[in-house]
Design a protein around this motif. Structure first.
Motif, PDB file in Angstrom:
ATOM      1  N   LEU A   1      34.875  32.325   2.041  1.00  0.00           N
ATOM      2  CA  LEU A   1      35.247  33.113   0.870  1.00  0.00           C
ATOM      3  C   LEU A   1      36.766  33.221   0.745  1.00  0.00           C
ATOM      4  O   LEU A   1      37.327  33.060  -0.345  1.00  0.00           O
ATOM      5  N   LEU A   2      37.437  33.474   1.848  1.00  0.00           N
ATOM      6  CA  LEU A   2      38.907  33.554   1.824  1.00  0.00           C
ATOM      7  C   LEU A   2      39.525  32.212   1.436  1.00  0.00           C
ATOM      8  O   LEU A   2      40.481  32.162   0.650  1.00  0.00           O
ATOM      9  N   ALA A   3      38.983  31.120   1.985  1.00  0.00           N
ATOM     10  CA  ALA A   3      39.509  29.789   1.654  1.00  0.00           C
ATOM     11  C   ALA A   3      39.288  29.472   0.178  1.00  0.00           C
ATOM     12  O   ALA A   3      40.171  28.918  -0.484  1.00  0.00           O
ATOM     13  N   ALA A   4      38.128  29.832  -0.361  1.00  0.00           N
ATOM     14  CA  ALA A   4      37.844  29.572  -1.772  1.00  0.00           C
ATOM     15  C   ALA A   4      38.770  30.379  -2.668  1.00  0.00           C
ATOM     16  O   ALA A   4      39.242  29.882  -3.695  1.00  0.00           O
ATOM     17  N   ARG A   5      39.040  31.610  -2.298  1.00  0.00           N
ATOM     18  CA  ARG A   5      39.978  32.423  -3.085  1.00  0.00           C
ATOM     19  C   ARG A   5      41.383  31.830  -3.042  1.00  0.00           C
ATOM     20  O   ARG A   5      42.100  31.847  -4.042  1.00  0.00           O
ATOM     21  N   ALA A   6      41.779  31.300  -1.894  1.00  0.00           N
ATOM     22  CA  ALA A   6      43.091  30.658  -1.781  1.00  0.00           C
ATOM     23  C   ALA A   6      43.162  29.414  -2.667  1.00  0.00           C
ATOM     24  O   ALA A   6      44.185  29.161  -3.315  1.00  0.00           O
ATOM     25  N   VAL A   7      42.077  28.655  -2.723  1.00  0.00           N
ATOM     26  CA  VAL A   7      42.025  27.467  -3.584  1.00  0.00           C
ATOM     27  C   VAL A   7      42.174  27.882  -5.042  1.00  0.00           C
ATOM     28  O   VAL A   7      42.931  27.272  -5.800  1.00  0.00           O
ATOM     29  N   ARG A   8      41.455  28.928  -5.451  1.00  0.00           N
ATOM     30  CA  ARG A   8      41.539  29.395  -6.843  1.00  0.00           C
ATOM     31  C   ARG A   8      42.958  29.850  -7.184  1.00  0.00           C
ATOM     32  O   ARG A   8      43.471  29.561  -8.258  1.00  0.00           O
ATOM     33  N   THR A   9      43.586  30.556  -6.260  1.00  0.00           N
ATOM     34  CA  THR A   9      44.950  31.029  -6.494  1.00  0.00           C
ATOM     35  C   THR A   9      45.911  29.857  -6.637  1.00  0.00           C
ATOM     36  O   THR A   9      46.758  29.842  -7.534  1.00  0.00           O
ATOM     37  N   ALA A  10      45.766  28.854  -5.771  1.00  0.00           N
ATOM     38  CA  ALA A  10      46.639  27.678  -5.841  1.00  0.00           C
ATOM     39  C   ALA A  10      46.412  26.898  -7.132  1.00  0.00           C
ATOM     40  O   ALA A  10      47.379  26.451  -7.767  1.00  0.00           O
TER      41      ALA A  10
END
Length: 85
Positions: A64-73
């Motif tokens: 979940l944290l990695a997916a949120r980081a991808v969305r932010t990037a």
């Protein structure tokens, strides 16, 4: 964006799940039935992904944290901002 051990298709499914969930949670979403069906499909894709069969698989919170980081990037790139690699 930090490197992860998650396969790209799993990360994409979780990222799409977040987007669909937020759309459903927003004010007056259009075609809620289609969004709910998509959310269920994405949930199954994430939950039953072969990655979780590995004994050293990272946890779901990390996904979940990695997916949120991808969305932010991705959002930053769409706005033309430069992000650290």
């Amino acid at each position: 964006m930090a490197r992860t051990t998650f396969p790209p298709d799993l990360l994409d499914a979780q990222t799409s799940w977040i987007t669909v969930y937020e759309t459903l949670a927003g004010p007056c979403p259009a075609d809620t039935s289609a969004l709910r069906r998509r959310l269920i499909r994405l949930s199954a894709n994430v939950y039953w992904h072969p990655y979780w069969e590995r004994p050293t698989a990272g946890g779901r919170p990390e996904l979940l944290l990695a997916a949120r980081a991808v969305r932010t990037a991705r959002a930053a790139r769409a706005r033309g901002e430069v992000t650290a690699a």
